[in-house]
Write a protein that holds these residues in place. Structure first.
Motif, PDB file in Angstrom:
ATOM      1  N   ILE A 387       0.841  -1.206   0.000  1.00  0.00           N
ATOM      2  CA  ILE A 387       0.000   0.000   0.000  1.00  0.00           C
ATOM      3  C   ILE A 387       0.871   1.248   0.000  1.00  0.00           C
ATOM      4  O   ILE A 387       0.582   2.228  -0.692  1.00  0.00           O
ATOM      5  CB  ILE A 387      -0.941  -0.012   1.221  1.00  0.00           C
ATOM      6  CG1 ILE A 387      -1.966  -1.143   1.074  1.00  0.00           C
ATOM      7  CG2 ILE A 387      -1.643   1.330   1.384  1.00  0.00           C
ATOM      8  CD1 ILE A 387      -2.800  -1.380   2.315  1.00  0.00           C
ATOM      9  N   GLY A 388       1.957   1.209   0.783  1.00  0.00           N
ATOM     10  CA  GLY A 388       2.872   2.355   0.829  1.00  0.00           C
ATOM     11  C   GLY A 388       3.446   2.678  -0.538  1.00  0.00           C
ATOM     12  O   GLY A 388       3.484   3.842  -0.956  1.00  0.00           O
ATOM     13  N   PHE A 389       3.881   1.651  -1.273  1.00  0.00           N
ATOM     14  CA  PHE A 389       4.419   1.873  -2.612  1.00  0.00           C
ATOM     15  C   PHE A 389       3.342   2.375  -3.562  1.00  0.00           C
ATOM     16  O   PHE A 389       3.564   3.289  -4.350  1.00  0.00           O
ATOM     17  CB  PHE A 389       5.025   0.570  -3.161  1.00  0.00           C
ATOM     18  CG  PHE A 389       6.520   0.523  -3.075  1.00  0.00           C
ATOM     19  CD1 PHE A 389       7.292   1.347  -3.879  1.00  0.00           C
ATOM     20  CD2 PHE A 389       7.163  -0.320  -2.188  1.00  0.00           C
ATOM     21  CE1 PHE A 389       8.678   1.314  -3.799  1.00  0.00           C
ATOM     22  CE2 PHE A 389       8.545  -0.366  -2.094  1.00  0.00           C
ATOM     23  CZ  PHE A 389       9.305   0.464  -2.906  1.00  0.00           C
ATOM     24  N   ALA A 390       2.158   1.767  -3.510  1.00  0.00           N
ATOM     25  CA  ALA A 390       1.082   2.146  -4.423  1.00  0.00           C
ATOM     26  C   ALA A 390       0.690   3.609  -4.244  1.00  0.00           C
ATOM     27  O   ALA A 390       0.435   4.322  -5.218  1.00  0.00           O
ATOM     28  CB  ALA A 390      -0.124   1.243  -4.211  1.00  0.00           C
ATOM     29  N   LEU A 391       0.635   4.075  -3.005  1.00  0.00           N
ATOM     30  CA  LEU A 391       0.254   5.456  -2.744  1.00  0.00           C
ATOM     31  C   LEU A 391       1.400   6.432  -2.988  1.00  0.00           C
ATOM     32  O   LEU A 391       1.178   7.564  -3.430  1.00  0.00           O
ATOM     33  CB  LEU A 391      -0.217   5.600  -1.284  1.00  0.00           C
ATOM     34  CG  LEU A 391      -1.479   4.831  -0.883  1.00  0.00           C
ATOM     35  CD1 LEU A 391      -1.774   5.072   0.594  1.00  0.00           C
ATOM     36  CD2 LEU A 391      -2.661   5.253  -1.731  1.00  0.00           C
ATOM     37  N   GLY A 392       2.616   5.983  -2.705  1.00  0.00           N
ATOM     38  CA  GLY A 392       3.729   6.921  -2.680  1.00  0.00           C
ATOM     39  C   GLY A 392       4.520   7.078  -3.956  1.00  0.00           C
ATOM     40  O   GLY A 392       4.962   8.186  -4.272  1.00  0.00           O
ATOM     41  N   PHE A 393       4.718   6.001  -4.719  1.00  0.00           N
ATOM     42  CA  PHE A 393       5.650   6.081  -5.838  1.00  0.00           C
ATOM     43  C   PHE A 393       5.215   7.107  -6.877  1.00  0.00           C
ATOM     44  O   PHE A 393       5.971   8.004  -7.240  1.00  0.00           O
ATOM     45  CB  PHE A 393       5.821   4.703  -6.491  1.00  0.00           C
ATOM     46  CG  PHE A 393       6.854   4.695  -7.583  1.00  0.00           C
ATOM     47  CD1 PHE A 393       8.188   4.515  -7.281  1.00  0.00           C
ATOM     48  CD2 PHE A 393       6.486   4.885  -8.906  1.00  0.00           C
ATOM     49  CE1 PHE A 393       9.147   4.523  -8.285  1.00  0.00           C
ATOM     50  CE2 PHE A 393       7.436   4.890  -9.922  1.00  0.00           C
ATOM     51  CZ  PHE A 393       8.770   4.711  -9.605  1.00  0.00           C
ATOM     52  N   SER A 394       3.984   6.993  -7.364  1.00  0.00           N
ATOM     53  CA  SER A 394       3.511   7.933  -8.381  1.00  0.00           C
ATOM     54  C   SER A 394       3.474   9.354  -7.836  1.00  0.00           C
ATOM     55  O   SER A 394       3.836  10.309  -8.536  1.00  0.00           O
ATOM     56  CB  SER A 394       2.116   7.526  -8.869  1.00  0.00           C
ATOM     57  OG  SER A 394       2.150   6.278  -9.510  1.00  0.00           O
ATOM     58  N   ALA A 395       3.026   9.498  -6.584  1.00  0.00           N
ATOM     59  CA  ALA A 395       2.941  10.834  -5.992  1.00  0.00           C
ATOM     60  C   ALA A 395       4.319  11.486  -5.890  1.00  0.00           C
ATOM     61  O   ALA A 395       4.479  12.681  -6.154  1.00  0.00           O
ATOM     62  CB  ALA A 395       2.292  10.747  -4.611  1.00  0.00           C
ATOM     63  N   VAL A 396       5.317  10.699  -5.514  1.00  0.00           N
ATOM     64  CA  VAL A 396       6.679  11.226  -5.420  1.00  0.00           C
ATOM     65  C   VAL A 396       7.190  11.662  -6.798  1.00  0.00           C
ATOM     66  O   VAL A 396       7.785  12.735  -6.948  1.00  0.00           O
ATOM     67  CB  VAL A 396       7.624  10.176  -4.796  1.00  0.00           C
ATOM     68  CG1 VAL A 396       9.084  10.570  -4.993  1.00  0.00           C
ATOM     69  CG2 VAL A 396       7.325  10.012  -3.313  1.00  0.00           C
ATOM     70  N   MET A 397       6.962  10.823  -7.820  1.00  0.00           N
ATOM     71  CA  MET A 397       7.427  11.153  -9.165  1.00  0.00           C
ATOM     72  C   MET A 397       6.733  12.394  -9.717  1.00  0.00           C
ATOM     73  O   MET A 397       7.354  13.241 -10.360  1.00  0.00           O
ATOM     74  CB  MET A 397       7.194   9.963 -10.106  1.00  0.00           C
ATOM     75  CG  MET A 397       8.035   8.745  -9.772  1.00  0.00           C
ATOM     76  SD  MET A 397       9.813   9.126  -9.760  1.00  0.00           S
ATOM     77  CE  MET A 397      10.467   7.682  -8.933  1.00  0.00           C
ATOM     78  N   VAL A 398       5.440  12.526  -9.451  1.00  0.00           N
ATOM     79  CA  VAL A 398       4.708  13.717  -9.902  1.00  0.00           C
ATOM     80  C   VAL A 398       5.236  14.955  -9.199  1.00  0.00           C
ATOM     81  O   VAL A 398       5.519  15.977  -9.828  1.00  0.00           O
ATOM     82  CB  VAL A 398       3.195  13.541  -9.643  1.00  0.00           C
ATOM     83  CG1 VAL A 398       2.460  14.871  -9.848  1.00  0.00           C
ATOM     84  CG2 VAL A 398       2.618  12.477 -10.569  1.00  0.00           C
ATOM     85  N   GLN A 399       5.370  14.877  -7.890  1.00  0.00           N
ATOM     86  CA  GLN A 399       5.811  16.050  -7.131  1.00  0.00           C
ATOM     87  C   GLN A 399       7.228  16.456  -7.500  1.00  0.00           C
ATOM     88  O   GLN A 399       7.572  17.644  -7.494  1.00  0.00           O
ATOM     89  CB  GLN A 399       5.730  15.746  -5.628  1.00  0.00           C
ATOM     90  CG  GLN A 399       6.049  16.960  -4.750  1.00  0.00           C
ATOM     91  CD  GLN A 399       5.682  16.720  -3.297  1.00  0.00           C
ATOM     92  OE1 GLN A 399       4.534  16.500  -2.963  1.00  0.00           O
ATOM     93  NE2 GLN A 399       6.685  16.725  -2.425  1.00  0.00           N
ATOM     94  N   ALA A 400       8.069  15.469  -7.825  1.00  0.00           N
ATOM     95  CA  ALA A 400       9.474  15.766  -8.137  1.00  0.00           C
ATOM     96  C   ALA A 400       9.661  16.385  -9.516  1.00  0.00           C
ATOM     97  O   ALA A 400      10.710  16.992  -9.775  1.00  0.00           O
ATOM     98  CB  ALA A 400      10.306  14.489  -8.039  1.00  0.00           C
ATOM     99  N   THR A 401       8.678  16.231 -10.409  1.00  0.00           N
ATOM    100  CA  THR A 401       8.845  16.722 -11.785  1.00  0.00           C
ATOM    101  C   THR A 401       7.841  17.793 -12.177  1.00  0.00           C
ATOM    102  O   THR A 401       7.967  18.370 -13.258  1.00  0.00           O
ATOM    103  CB  THR A 401       8.715  15.551 -12.786  1.00  0.00           C
ATOM    104  OG1 THR A 401       7.449  14.910 -12.623  1.00  0.00           O
ATOM    105  CG2 THR A 401       9.814  14.533 -12.574  1.00  0.00           C
ATOM    106  N   GLU A 402       6.852  18.089 -11.346  1.00  0.00           N
ATOM    107  CA  GLU A 402       5.852  19.076 -11.732  1.00  0.00           C
ATOM    108  C   GLU A 402       6.438  20.478 -11.659  1.00  0.00           C
ATOM    109  O   GLU A 402       7.256  20.806 -10.795  1.00  0.00           O
ATOM    110  CB  GLU A 402       4.605  18.967 -10.851  1.00  0.00           C
ATOM    111  CG  GLU A 402       4.842  19.242  -9.389  1.00  0.00           C
ATOM    112  CD  GLU A 402       3.604  18.969  -8.543  1.00  0.00           C
ATOM    113  OE1 GLU A 402       2.543  18.687  -9.125  1.00  0.00           O
ATOM    114  OE2 GLU A 402       3.717  19.031  -7.310  1.00  0.00           O
ATOM    115  N   GLY A 403       6.044  21.308 -12.614  1.00  0.00           N
ATOM    116  CA  GLY A 403       6.529  22.678 -12.665  1.00  0.00           C
ATOM    117  C   GLY A 403       7.902  22.822 -13.283  1.00  0.00           C
ATOM    118  O   GLY A 403       8.440  23.918 -13.339  1.00  0.00           O
TER     119      GLY A 403
END
Length: 479
Positions: A387-403
């Motif tokens: 669950i931790g990976f499912a919630l976190g991986f995409s969110a981390v990648m989005v936050q790290a590259t947005e803007g």
């Protein structure tokens, strides 16, 4: 370059419909090819983790040496990810992707042929160096192909499925193959690489808008050398103390890493434009990546050694025990994009880190030396980690590259992946030092390492939660 401040906003305003476009065959094909690179990386990590005890038995390698089979890959990977990301921006993502993928396959083939622990570690380092170019190239192909917002969030959530599928299938396949011969776990990815190469050659566009500039080789050399020296010191000190060699590597690590930061400030076109860290959201994303990968890679190593060496589980049984984590990620990841659209990345990362902390805590509390009741003692832990990976991986990648402007997507992609890999290398080095000392006969000998793992996850949770404090402070100031 345009850098928007996303610290106080979700990726997409929950009150408005997310902008979306129907994806054609070409977009799906590009996503599939890029995802296969992620699949191969996850496959490699899980397959090698299961095979470690068998490798150690045949090649006569102790725990402190075995960890270099994992860390050699991680350090090669993490040490040159930033160079790989920058090379993708400057030389062309397709070109970098194809060449590096071919080297990855050759190194995997060599790893299955060698009969020496030292040569096996060397092949793993080369394989990691190749992955350092394929990974950011694949991720930046996605972030430049799909528009920021709903489409990119959806693409990254689907991208995560490839990693989860690779991890879960790698566990199961490695369990079967290791029971026959651990070398098959190195030969198996070679065929997959050939398929991906052919598909990428056909699908990934030849014409790309790449930036003009120079590659900071001095920065790459000092970062990689500094990390290698630092991890060697961390691993060796608990065993030998500060011998002349260890003292020299300590001094070298400090000097090289200091030189890296000085170079980044002085050169016209640095490997890492330090100004990118002015966005607090990007800093938090990188810290989250460090905590997630650093804690989980070490946890998997401990569990693999404990279940196979101490409890005498067969490789396949151990692989099947861990598989639910990957299966959970595969099932939940398609929902991640919608959740990010609705809630933003911050709550997702906080929930992810909390799930990791609870998962590690469950294993520490319930684990024991008697034959475990798997569904009560171990399964809840592995499900929480999934669950931790499912919630976190995409969110981390989005936050790290947005803007981030397209011209620096390779840098941003490489940076967040570097944080994860360096976190994995350093945390595993510390954990190895804490659990070394012969073959463990009980879980008690692994507990110091487990305590450090959960401490890393707690730090990641606190870093993620600090975003909420910043939001409340800003809201109060605005009021």
């Amino acid at each position: 370059m345009t850098l928007t401040d996303t610290r106080h906003q979700p990726t997409t305003d929950p009150s408005t419909p997310a902008a979306s476009h129907k994806w054609g065959t070409k977009l799906w094909a590009i996503l599939f090819v890029a995802g296969l690179a992620m699949f191969l990386d996850a496959l490699d990590v899980s397959m090698v983790g299961v095979a470690l005890p068998s490798i150690g038995t045949e090649l006569g390698m102790q725990t402190e040496s075995l960890q270099w089979i994992v860390n050699g890959y991680i350090l090669g990977y993490g040490g040159l990810l930033l160079l790989g990301g920058r090379a993708s921006d400057l030389l062309g993502r397709r070109k970098v992707f194809l060449v590096a993928l071919a080297v990855f396959g050759i190194a995997s083939l060599v790893g299955g042929l060698v009969d020496s622990g030292g040569l096996l570690i060397a092949s793993r380092i080369v394989k990691g160096l190749a992955a350092a170019f394929t990974a950011p190239a694949a991720l930046s192909i996605i972030t430049t192909t799909f528009k920021e917002g709903h489409d990119r969030n959806r693409a990254l959530s689907l991208f995560t499925i490839f990693g989860a599928t690779g991890y879960a299938s790698g566990l199961i396949v490695s369990g079967f193959l290791t029971g026959i011969d651990w070398r098959l776990t190195f030969f198996a990815p070679v065929a997959a690489v050939a398929v991906v190469l052919i598909a990428a050659f056909i699908v990934v566009p030849k014409t790309e808008n790449t930036e003009r500039g120079r590659i900071d080789f001095a920065g790459a050399a000092t970062l990689t050398g500094g990390m290698l020296a630092a991890v060697y010191t961390i691993v060796t000190v608990p065993e030998t103390g500060f011998t002349p060699l260890v003292t020299a590597t300590t001094v070298a690590a400090v000097a090289l890493l200091a030189a890296f930061f000085l170079i980044q400030k002085k050169v016209r076109e640095p490997l890492v434009r330090l100004g990118i860290f002015k966005a607090a959201s990007i800093v938090r994303a990188n810290l989250a990546a460090l905590a997630i990968f650093g804690s989980y890679i070490s946890f998997q190593t401990i569990v693999s050694l404990y279940l196979q060496n101490t409890l005498k589980w067969e490789p396949l049984n151990m692989a099947l025990a861990l598989a639910p984590a990957g299966i959970i990620v595969a099932f939940l990841s398609p929902l991640a994009g919608k959740l990010i659209d609705r809630f933003g990345t911050r709550p997702m990362i906080i929930a992810s880190m909390a799930s990791f902390v609870l998962g590690y805590a469950w294993f520490i509390v319930r684990g024991g030396d008697a034959e475990p009741a798997y569904f009560i003692d171990y399964l809840p832990s592995f499900l929480l980690l999934g669950i931790g990976f499912a919630l976190g991986f995409s969110a981390v990648m989005v936050q790290a590259t947005e803007g981030i402007d397209d011209s620096e997507q390779g840098l941003a992609s490489g940076l967040v992946q570097t944080s994860g890999q360096i976190g994995g290398a350093v945390v595993l080095a510390v954990v190895t030092g804490l659990i070394s000392g012969g073959v463990a006969t009980s879980l008690a000998q692994y507990r110091p390492g487990l305590y450090f793992v959960i401490a890393v996850a707690v730090v990641g949770l606190l870093a993620a939660a600090s975003a909420l404090l910043g939001s409340r402070k800003s809201a109060a100031q605005a009021a």
